[in-house]
Write a protein that holds these residues in place. Structure first.
Motif, PDB file in Angstrom:
ATOM      1  N   VAL A  18       0.838  -1.207   0.000  1.00 10.33           N
ATOM      2  CA  VAL A  18       0.000   0.000   0.000  1.00 10.33           C
ATOM      3  C   VAL A  18       0.871   1.255   0.000  1.00 10.33           C
ATOM      4  O   VAL A  18       0.637   2.199  -0.775  1.00 10.33           O
ATOM      5  N   ILE A  22       0.830   3.964  -3.074  1.00  6.08           N
ATOM      6  CA  ILE A  22       0.394   5.325  -2.761  1.00  6.08           C
ATOM      7  C   ILE A  22       1.525   6.325  -2.972  1.00  6.08           C
ATOM      8  O   ILE A  22       1.289   7.462  -3.417  1.00  6.08           O
ATOM      9  N   PHE A 160      -3.944  11.274  -0.833  1.00  8.29           N
ATOM     10  CA  PHE A 160      -3.000  10.163  -0.758  1.00  8.29           C
ATOM     11  C   PHE A 160      -2.055  10.315   0.438  1.00  8.29           C
ATOM     12  O   PHE A 160      -1.587   9.316   0.990  1.00  8.29           O
ATOM     13  N   VAL A 163      -3.750   8.717   3.179  1.00  9.21           N
ATOM     14  CA  VAL A 163      -3.609   7.264   3.102  1.00  9.21           C
ATOM     15  C   VAL A 163      -2.262   6.826   3.701  1.00  9.21           C
ATOM     16  O   VAL A 163      -2.183   5.846   4.446  1.00  9.21           O
ATOM     17  N   THR A 167      -1.816   4.417   6.908  1.00 11.51           N
ATOM     18  CA  THR A 167      -1.022   3.197   6.792  1.00 11.51           C
ATOM     19  C   THR A 167       0.109   3.190   7.814  1.00 11.51           C
ATOM     20  O   THR A 167       0.401   2.159   8.437  1.00 11.51           O
ATOM     21  N   ALA A 186      -7.314   2.954   5.088  1.00  8.03           N
ATOM     22  CA  ALA A 186      -6.313   3.486   4.159  1.00  8.03           C
ATOM     23  C   ALA A 186      -6.526   2.920   2.758  1.00  8.03           C
ATOM     24  O   ALA A 186      -6.451   3.641   1.757  1.00  8.03           O
ATOM     25  N   VAL A 187      -6.809   1.624   2.694  1.00  6.07           N
ATOM     26  CA  VAL A 187      -7.030   0.978   1.390  1.00  6.07           C
ATOM     27  C   VAL A 187      -8.277   1.537   0.716  1.00  6.07           C
ATOM     28  O   VAL A 187      -8.281   1.824  -0.489  1.00  6.07           O
ATOM     29  N   VAL A 189      -9.762   4.478   1.207  1.00 13.29           N
ATOM     30  CA  VAL A 189      -9.517   5.858   0.786  1.00 13.29           C
ATOM     31  C   VAL A 189      -8.587   5.887  -0.432  1.00 13.29           C
ATOM     32  O   VAL A 189      -8.787   6.660  -1.379  1.00 13.29           O
ATOM     33  N   GLY A 190      -7.574   5.017  -0.419  1.00 10.87           N
ATOM     34  CA  GLY A 190      -6.655   4.955  -1.554  1.00 10.87           C
ATOM     35  C   GLY A 190      -7.354   4.515  -2.833  1.00 10.87           C
ATOM     36  O   GLY A 190      -7.105   5.081  -3.903  1.00 10.87           O
TER      37      GLY A 190
END
Length: 204
Positions: A18, A22, A160, A163, A167, A186-187, A189-190
Motif C-alpha cells: 500500500v 500510494i 493520498f 492514506v 497506513t 487506508a485501502v 480511501v486509496g
C-alpha cells in the motif's frame, strides 16, 4: 506463536504494498499538478499577449475611423457649399474601406445617417481586434480550466498523504483490530482516490 508471526508478516507485506503504490500515485499527482500549472501559465501568457495585440488593432481601427470622420466632415461641408471640385477632390482621398461604405450609402439613397453606420464600413484592424479579443477570452478560460485541473491533482495529493498517514498509523503497537481498521480505511480511501484519479485528464 507461529500463527502470530505469519499474521505480522502478511500484514507487513500488505502495508509495504500500500505504501509503495500510494507513494507512486502521490508522485504522479505532484507531477501532473506541476504540468497543469505550467499549462495554466502558458495560457495566461497567451491571453495577455492576445489582449495586447487586440488593443493595438483596436487603436489602428480607432485612428482609421477618426481619419475617415475628418475627411467625411470636410466632404459634407464642401457639398453643402456646392463646391463640386472640392467634393471630387475629397472623394479621391477616401480610404478604400470608407469608399466601399460611401458607395453603399449612395446606392441606398443616403437613407442611413451616414457612410460610417453602414455595415460595409469596416476600418482596418476592426476584425483583427475582434478575433484577437475572442482568442484572449478563450485562452483565459483555458487557463482557468488548467488551474482547476492542477488544483484537483493537488487535492488528490493531500488525499493520498492521508492514506500514507493511516497506513503508517496501522504500524503502531496497538490492538490488531485497530491496526486492521486503520489499514482497511487506508485501502478504501486509496482506492477511492485512484478511481477519481482515473477520471482526470493527463498531461505529459
Amino acid at each position: 506463536m507461529a500463527e502470530e508471526s505469519a499474521w505480522h508478516r502478511a500484514f507487513d507485506v500488505v502495508t509495504v504494498f500500500v505504501l509503495s503504490i500510494i507513494a507512486v500515485l502521490t508522485a504522479w499527482c505532484g507531477f501532473e499538478a506541476s504540468k497543469w500549472g505550467g499549462e495554466m501559465s502558458i495560457a495566461f501568457s497567451q491571453a495577455s499577449s492576445a489582449r495586447i495585440q487586440a488593443a493595438a488593432a483596436d487603436g489602428e481601427a480607432r485612428d482609421a475611423r477618426q481619419y475617415d470622420l475628418t475627411i467625411y466632415t470636410q466632404w459634407v461641408l464642401a457639398e453643402t457649399d456646392g463646391r463640386e471640385e472640392l467634393v471630387a477632390f475629397i472623394e479621391e482621398r477616401f480610404t478604400p474601406e470608407f469608399k466601399t461604405a460611401f458607395d453603399a450609402w449612395e446606392a441606398g439613397g443616403r437613407s442611413e445617417r451616414g457612410p460610417m453606420v453602414m455595415t460595409e464600413y469596416v476600418p482596418p484592424g476592426t476584425r483583427e481586434a475582434e478575433e484577437l479579443t475572442a482568442l484572449a477570452d478563450a485562452k483565459f478560460d483555458e487557463a482557468l480550466v488548467n488551474n482547476q485541473r492542477g488544483d484537483d491533482y493537488s487535492l488528490l495529493t493531500v488525499l493520498f498523504a492521508l492514506v500514507l498517514f493511516l497506513t503508517a498509523m496501522s504500524q503502531r503497537d496497538v490492538a490488531r483490530s485497530i491496526r486492521l481498521s486503520l489499514l482497511a480505511l487506508a485501502v478504501v480511501v486509496g482506492l477511492a482516490g485512484f478511481i477519481v484519479l482515473l477520471t482526470f485528464p493527463v498531461k505529459i
